[in-house]
Write a protein that holds these residues in place. Structure first.
Motif, mmCIF file in Angstrom:
data_model
loop_
_atom_site.group_PDB
_atom_site.id
_atom_site.type_symbol
_atom_site.label_atom_id
_atom_site.label_comp_id
_atom_site.label_asym_id
_atom_site.label_seq_id
_atom_site.Cartn_x
_atom_site.Cartn_y
_atom_site.Cartn_z
ATOM 1 N N PRO A 186 40.446 26.852 34.975
ATOM 2 C CA PRO A 186 41.518 27.452 35.792
ATOM 3 C C PRO A 186 42.857 26.748 35.618
ATOM 4 C CG PRO A 186 39.529 27.142 37.094
ATOM 5 C CD PRO A 186 39.288 26.462 35.782
ATOM 6 N N GLU A 187 42.797 25.448 35.313
ATOM 7 C CA GLU A 187 44.044 24.696 35.115
ATOM 8 C C GLU A 187 44.836 25.205 33.918
ATOM 9 O OE1 GLU A 187 41.177 21.936 37.230
ATOM 10 O OE2 GLU A 187 41.108 23.408 35.609
ATOM 11 N N LYS A 192 49.937 26.858 32.018
ATOM 12 C CA LYS A 192 50.702 27.770 31.172
ATOM 13 C C LYS A 192 51.773 28.485 31.977
ATOM 14 C CE LYS A 192 50.306 31.406 27.704
ATOM 15 N NZ LYS A 192 49.419 32.180 26.815
ATOM 16 N N PHE A 193 51.431 28.859 33.211
ATOM 17 C CA PHE A 193 52.428 29.470 34.089
ATOM 18 C C PHE A 193 53.554 28.489 34.393
ATOM 19 C CE2 PHE A 193 54.011 29.737 38.441
ATOM 20 C CZ PHE A 193 54.581 30.988 38.455
ATOM 21 N N SER A 194 53.199 27.250 34.682
ATOM 22 C CA SER A 194 54.207 26.258 35.073
ATOM 23 C C SER A 194 55.134 25.922 33.915
ATOM 24 C CB SER A 194 53.517 24.985 35.585
ATOM 25 O OG SER A 194 52.688 25.267 36.694
ATOM 26 N N MET A 249 49.426 38.003 36.404
ATOM 27 C CA MET A 249 48.021 38.241 36.096
ATOM 28 C C MET A 249 47.314 36.962 35.662
ATOM 29 S SD MET A 249 47.727 41.184 37.069
ATOM 30 C CE MET A 249 45.959 41.094 36.796
ATOM 31 N N LEU A 250 48.034 36.040 35.016
ATOM 32 C CA LEU A 250 47.437 34.740 34.688
ATOM 33 C C LEU A 250 47.035 33.996 35.960
ATOM 34 C CD1 LEU A 250 49.462 33.077 31.770
ATOM 35 C CD2 LEU A 250 47.124 33.947 31.714
ATOM 36 N N LEU A 251 47.928 34.001 36.938
ATOM 37 C CA LEU A 251 47.619 33.332 38.201
ATOM 38 C C LEU A 251 46.468 34.033 38.927
ATOM 39 C CD1 LEU A 251 51.146 32.398 39.625
ATOM 40 C CD2 LEU A 251 49.496 30.932 38.458
ATOM 41 N N SER A 254 43.301 32.903 37.354
ATOM 42 C CA SER A 254 42.983 31.551 37.801
ATOM 43 C C SER A 254 42.391 31.570 39.215
ATOM 44 C CB SER A 254 44.238 30.677 37.759
ATOM 45 O OG SER A 254 43.973 29.369 38.224
ATOM 46 N N ARG A 255 42.952 32.408 40.079
ATOM 47 C CA ARG A 255 42.437 32.521 41.451
ATOM 48 C C ARG A 255 40.991 32.998 41.448
ATOM 49 N NH1 ARG A 255 41.577 36.645 44.716
ATOM 50 N NH2 ARG A 255 42.534 38.110 43.230
ATOM 51 N N LEU A 256 40.692 33.985 40.609
ATOM 52 C CA LEU A 256 39.324 34.493 40.532
ATOM 53 C C LEU A 256 38.360 33.416 40.042
ATOM 54 C CD1 LEU A 256 39.980 38.058 39.028
ATOM 55 C CD2 LEU A 256 39.336 37.500 41.376
#
Length: 323
Positions: A186-187, A192-194, A249-251, A254-256
């Motif tokens: 998940p990281e 990648k988002f950050s 959608m990436l986040l 990760s949440r899922l």
């Protein structure tokens, strides 16, 4: 460390549940894929190749913004080529974790490079127009130095992403692969988002706001420079629009994962759609450079004019031939 055990995760379309939802989502993504391959891929390749040839022909007269846009053009072409990995949709590439990690690594270099090159361009414009006294303490006078720094940052960010794929102990294990592997920790999505959107977005908003203020001032850049400002602002908006959906959608993915939830076929459909939107960004950026950047726009006009003259000449020659 429980979140790092990703052996449980599967694509919803591979769980053989909710058959109607799976068939519906696969039909939709298949149609999207056909449209993307038929329209956006050829357009991106043609526009990007034309821009690249134009930059190469004028290599002795390229200014700093031209070099940055050349780098962005090459990156967009590479992203378009990477998008061929999605041609199997609604299925996925079957390969090893090692090969999937290599694919993800090189794709993410292009992903981060396109984002960071915009920061470099905006940074250059701002220091050139607002703080000329600081030019000597920056790399602005050496655009190749800036490009090297951008590539180093993109390489480092991509390397961090590979470290979070969690494939070190199973490099030769078979897996279903895409540019953002589903089995990554998940990281991976969070980092990648950050690095590729969150932090860079804050910097770009500040630079973008200052540039807008510069353009509306009375001492706005001369007419010959406006095209460069316009193409950069347009590309920034294109990148933001495409990457916002993709990063949301990436986040969500990760949440899922943190909830140990495979998600639904609808989640898989939206993620695949977001991936195609991201690939479509390269086409839109290449078109923006082609139609808005002055050297490329003039080269296109001259090519069309020469082609029209040649067609007319051949037609006149054909009509003048005796029957």
């Amino acid at each position: 460390m429980t979140s790092h055990n990703m052996t449980w995760i599967k694509y919803p379309s591979k769980e053989f549940i909710e058959f109607e939802d799976i068939i519906r989502s696969q039909t939709i993504i298949s149609r999207f894929m056909h449209v993307y391959i038929a329209l956006l891929v050829p357009t991106s390749l043609v526009a990007g190749t034309f821009n690249l040839i134009t930059f190469i022909k004028k290599r002795t007269m390229l200014g700093k913004p031209d070099l940055y846009l050349l780098d962005l053009t090459v990156t967009n072409l590479l992203v378009t080529l990477f998008s061929f990995t999605a041609t199997t949709r609604p299925d996925y590439i079957l390969t090893t974790n090692l090969s999937c990690g290599v694919l993800s690594f090189f794709f993410n270099i292009c992903y981060f490079n396109a984002q960071y090159i915009q920061i470099a361009i905006l940074y250059t414009f701002l220091f050139q127009d607002y703080l000329p006294c600081l030019r000597m303490v920056t790399l602005i006078e050496k655009p190749l130095g800036n490009l090297s720094l951008v590539f180093a940052c993109a390489f480092s960010s991509s390397l961090v992403g590979v470290m979070l794929l969690g494939i070190a102990g199973s490099l030769l294990k078979s897996t279903l692969c895409q540019v953002d592997p589903l089995t990554a920790w998940p990281e991976y999505e969070i980092v990648k988002f950050s690095l590729g959107f969150g932090v860079t977005l804050i910097i770009e908003v500040v630079f973008f706001t200052l540039l807008i203020g510069k353009l509306v001032q009375r001492n706005a850049p001369p007419q010959k420079d406006k095209s460069t400002y316009l193409v950069m602002l347009t590309i920034t908006l294109i990148m933001f629009a495409c990457r916002l959906f993709y990063n949301i959608m990436l986040l969500n993915r990760s949440r899922l994962k943190l909830q140990r939830d495979n998600g639904s076929p609808r989640d898989e459909l939206i993620m695949n759609t977001a991936e195609l939107v991201l690939f479509g960004e390269s086409c839109a950026s290449n078109l923006a450079i082609l139609f808005l950047h002055k050297p490329c726009k003039l080269a296109l006009s001259n090519s069309i004019r020469n082609l029209t003259k040649r067609c007319r000449r051949e037609e006149e020659t054909h009509n003048s031939m005796p029957l």
